[in-house]
Design an enzyme around this catalytic site. Structure first.
Site, PDB file in Angstrom:
ATOM      1  CB  SER A 146     -41.209 -77.881  29.075  1.00  0.00           C
ATOM      2  OG  SER A 146     -41.420 -79.018  29.855  1.00  0.00           O
ATOM      3  CG  ASP A 224     -35.630 -83.284  27.449  1.00  0.00           C
ATOM      4  OD1 ASP A 224     -35.941 -83.698  28.573  1.00  0.00           O
ATOM      5  OD2 ASP A 224     -36.156 -82.289  26.913  1.00  0.00           O
ATOM      6  CG  HIS A 257     -36.485 -80.257  29.604  1.00  0.00           C
ATOM      7  ND1 HIS A 257     -37.300 -80.666  28.563  1.00  0.00           N
ATOM      8  CD2 HIS A 257     -37.305 -79.579  30.459  1.00  0.00           C
ATOM      9  CE1 HIS A 257     -38.544 -80.273  28.788  1.00  0.00           C
ATOM     10  NE2 HIS A 257     -38.576 -79.601  29.926  1.00  0.00           N
TER      11      HIS A 257
END
Length: 277
Positions: A146, A224, A257
């Site tokens: 991320s 995600d 995620h």
């Protein structure tokens, strides 16, 4: 640079150490973990950069990386995501301030005095671990998730002399083109978007950075919740195609995620890096 080891744990035929040191770049104490396999070394190693809200502990405890690191004989270094402590600027939001350093060197108040995470990772952290542990700086890679995926991509592209391989999970590929990037880059670097290009993986590829990398591996879950609004892997694919560069984006159906996603594919990333280190 003095490194203090605050705890040591044995696992997967190696030693995991929790460490702290004082960073000249951030002007604060910083924490990180180091896992090394048994033996004299020096070992190839990977630097992991974590995402928003994380500390040095999230990846260390949740990723399941060390079983795979032991199989390939690769050491793992995992730093915190920002400076912390008394006198360090912060913001109530999760995506700015402490826990959200974005791996840039801030130029704007109130962030500039301590939020120098680009310099911290590329200089202070590497000097600390290379001097204290049996690591081989000539066989060093970087990966992240991320915000940390953004960090891994941009630090590697700008420093191919420091990192020989790079991969990312669910990375923010273009802070120039997403709300997280707009907020953080404006706060840390100011309104001049030209200054953001050095911290945008797509822009760096367009500008010819990091051409020595034979491939960049990106893992992206299709479930995600940040995929369409924040991550946009199609942007880095387009930049790579235009520049004649190879980037492999693997889209995984049903994965989100979280660290459940990371632990599912971390072994494949270790194998990929092992081939290059």
């Amino acid at each position: 640079m003095t490194v203090e080891i605050t705890a040591t744990h044995r696992l997967h035929d190696g030693a995991l150490r929790y460490c702290k040191h004082v960073s000249a770049s951030t002007g604060t104490p910083m924490k990180f973990t180091v896992w090394t396999p048994d033996g004299e070394g020096p070992f190839p190693y990977l630097v992991w950069l974590s995402g928003l809200t994380c500390t040095e502990d999230n990846f260390t405890t949740k990723s399941g990386v060390y079983e795979h690191a032991a199989r390939f004989g690769i050491a793992i270094v995992a730093p915190d995501t920002s400076p912390r402590g008394e006198g360090v600027a912060d913001d109530p939001a999760y995506d700015l301030g402490q826990g959200a350093g974005f791996y840039v060197d801030a130029t704007q108040a109130p962030w500039a005095p301590h939020f120098q995470m680009y310099s911290y990772v590329t200089k202070d952290l590497l000097e600390a671990v290379d001097g204290a542990f049996p690591l081989d700086p000539a066989r060093r890679g970087i990966f992240g998730h991320s915000m940390g995926g953004h960090g891994a991509l941009t630090l590697a592209l700008r420093n191919p002399d420091l990192f020989k391989s790079v991969s990312a999970f669910s990375p923010i590929v273009s802070p120039l083109n997403c709300p997280w990037g707009d907020k953080a880059m404006t706060a840390y670097l100011g309104e001049d978007r030209a200054a953001w290009r050095a911290h945008d993986a797509c822009a760096l590829i367009e500008d010819g950075a990091g051409q020595s990398f034979d491939d960049i591996l990106i893992e992206q879950g299709l479930a995600d919740s940040f995929l369409e609004n924040q991550l946009k892997p199609e942007l880095i694919e387009a930049a790579a195609t235009k520049a004649g560069r190879k980037i492999t984006v693997r889209r995984q159906d049903g994965y989100d995620h979280s660290y459940f996603f990371i632990t599912s594919f971390i072994g494949e990333h270790l194998a990929w890096h092992a081939q290059r280190l």
